[in-house]
Design a protein around this motif. Structure first.
Motif, PDB file in Angstrom:
ATOM      1  N   VAL A 178      47.176  62.192 -43.079  1.00 41.53           N
ATOM      2  CA  VAL A 178      48.485  61.750 -42.599  1.00 41.53           C
ATOM      3  C   VAL A 178      49.079  60.737 -43.567  1.00 41.53           C
ATOM      4  CG1 VAL A 178      48.004  62.112 -40.137  1.00 41.53           C
ATOM      5  CG2 VAL A 178      47.427  59.913 -41.217  1.00 41.53           C
ATOM      6  N   GLU A 231      53.093  58.786 -40.246  1.00 39.95           N
ATOM      7  CA  GLU A 231      52.486  59.724 -39.296  1.00 39.95           C
ATOM      8  C   GLU A 231      51.318  59.091 -38.565  1.00 39.95           C
ATOM      9  OE1 GLU A 231      53.445  63.991 -41.484  1.00 39.95           O
ATOM     10  OE2 GLU A 231      51.711  62.806 -42.108  1.00 39.95           O
ATOM     11  N   THR A 281      53.706  67.501 -36.958  1.00 40.61           N
ATOM     12  CA  THR A 281      54.108  66.310 -36.216  1.00 40.61           C
ATOM     13  C   THR A 281      55.258  65.622 -36.924  1.00 40.61           C
ATOM     14  OG1 THR A 281      51.836  65.999 -35.483  1.00 40.61           O
ATOM     15  CG2 THR A 281      53.328  64.135 -35.233  1.00 40.61           C
TER      16      THR A 281
END
Length: 329
Positions: free
Chosen positions: A192, A196, A316
């Protein structure tokens, strides 16, 4: 030559009134800065500003910059107000000041207008002493604000990111956060970005009441700081750790007091970054009943960094904010 004013446009009814007043003084360039709260339709905000009389609207997506250049520093310095909750507005204000000054320079504006108070004015004056600063009283709910960022938000309009700690009592969650030299690089094995990591930890910690304070909602930041502090406790030399705690407190005080552009901050930054060279490992957190605690037995709580984490899937997003396809119109 027509006078040009750059206006920090927050949206809402109050900003429309302020825009009408500024319009009488010259051409207005409205600047909408997205700090990553995830609940703003910037396309609609742009239409509102144009309908209100702005000659131009500049939309600045600063989510990654806020995460990488401001929130990460706060994380590595374990920056908490009174050792309780993470900084919020104090991290976003200097970035807003920088964006306003950069836009003023780019658009040849002679003034900057905002409703952010004396602290923001002081920051703009440090960056651009030649610019006129116009402070406005922008009333009512604001769509964009330094108090609503991806790192956290004020709870003036209720808690949006956290539940009461008793709601999911009896249903603890576990999450593994991987750090490399003080930078969060993976959550549960998936690579990530810093932004994130904040968001994913927020989604996991919020339902357990983690990061819910009297006036703030900061689940992702609270969980990350807890993990980072624990990792430092087992990776830093004792004397270094003791000295760093004092540096961390001074860093938090300086930034909280609106002194981001103080000559002292950058040397403190340099020390904190150097101290992160050995802060690498995996921390397993148990999220439950308002607390993020480390799982496992003493001495076996942390696992060494490996390359087991997968590449990010991109599934995401950073909130649900709708971004216009162009920067200005």
């Amino acid at each position: 030559m027509t006078r040009r004013v750059v206006f920090a446009y927050p949206g809402g009814h109050g900003s429309s009134s302020a825009l009408s007043l500024l319009k009488e003084q010259g051409e207005v360039v409205a600047v909408a800065v997205d700090f990553g709260s995830g609940d703003v339709d910037l396309c609609a905000l742009r239409r509102q500003a144009m309908a209100g009389g702005a000659a131009e609207v500049v939309v600045a997506d600063v989510r990654e910059e806020l995460a990488n250049s401001y929130c990460l520093l706060a994380l590595q310095a374990n920056a908490l107000i009174l050792d309780r909750h993470p900084l919020v507005e104090a991290l976003a204000r200097p970035l807003l000041a920088s964006q306003l000054v950069a836009t003023a320079r780019d658009r040849n504006a002679s003034a900057v207008a905002h409703g952010g108070g004396d602290t923001l004015s002081s920051m703009i004056a440090v960056l651009a002493p030649d610019l006129e600063i116009v402070e406005l009283g922008v009333r009512g709910r604001q769509e964009l604000s330094t108090s609503r960022t991806l790192w956290g938000r004020t709870a003036d309009d209720g808690y949006r990111w956290t539940e009461d700690a008793v709601v999911n009592l009896g249903m603890p969650d576990e999450v593994v956060v991987t750090f490399e030299q003080g930078v969060p690089v993976a959550v549960d094995g998936e690579t990530v970005s810093v932004a994130e990591a904040v968001q994913r930890l927020g989604h996991r910690a919020g339902p357990h009441g983690i990061g819910r304070y009297e006036a703030y909602d900061t689940p992702g930041a609270a969980a990350l700081v807890a993990a980072h502090q624990e990792l430092e406790s087992v990776t830093l030399d004792r004397d270094l750790a003791r000295f760093k705690r004092g540096v961390d407190r001074r860093w938090a005080e300086l930034v909280h007091d609106g002194l981001w552009f103080s000559p002292l901050r950058e040397p403190l930054d340099a020390f904190v970054r150097r101290a992160q060279e050995r802060v690498s490992g995996e921390v397993r957190l148990v999220l439950h009943a308002g607390s993020a605690t480390v799982a496992g037995l003493p001495g076996r709580r942390l696992r060494p960094v490996g390359r087991r984490h997968r590449r990010a899937t991109g599934q995401t997003p950073l909130g649900n904010t709708q971004h216009p396809s162009t920067q200005a119109s």
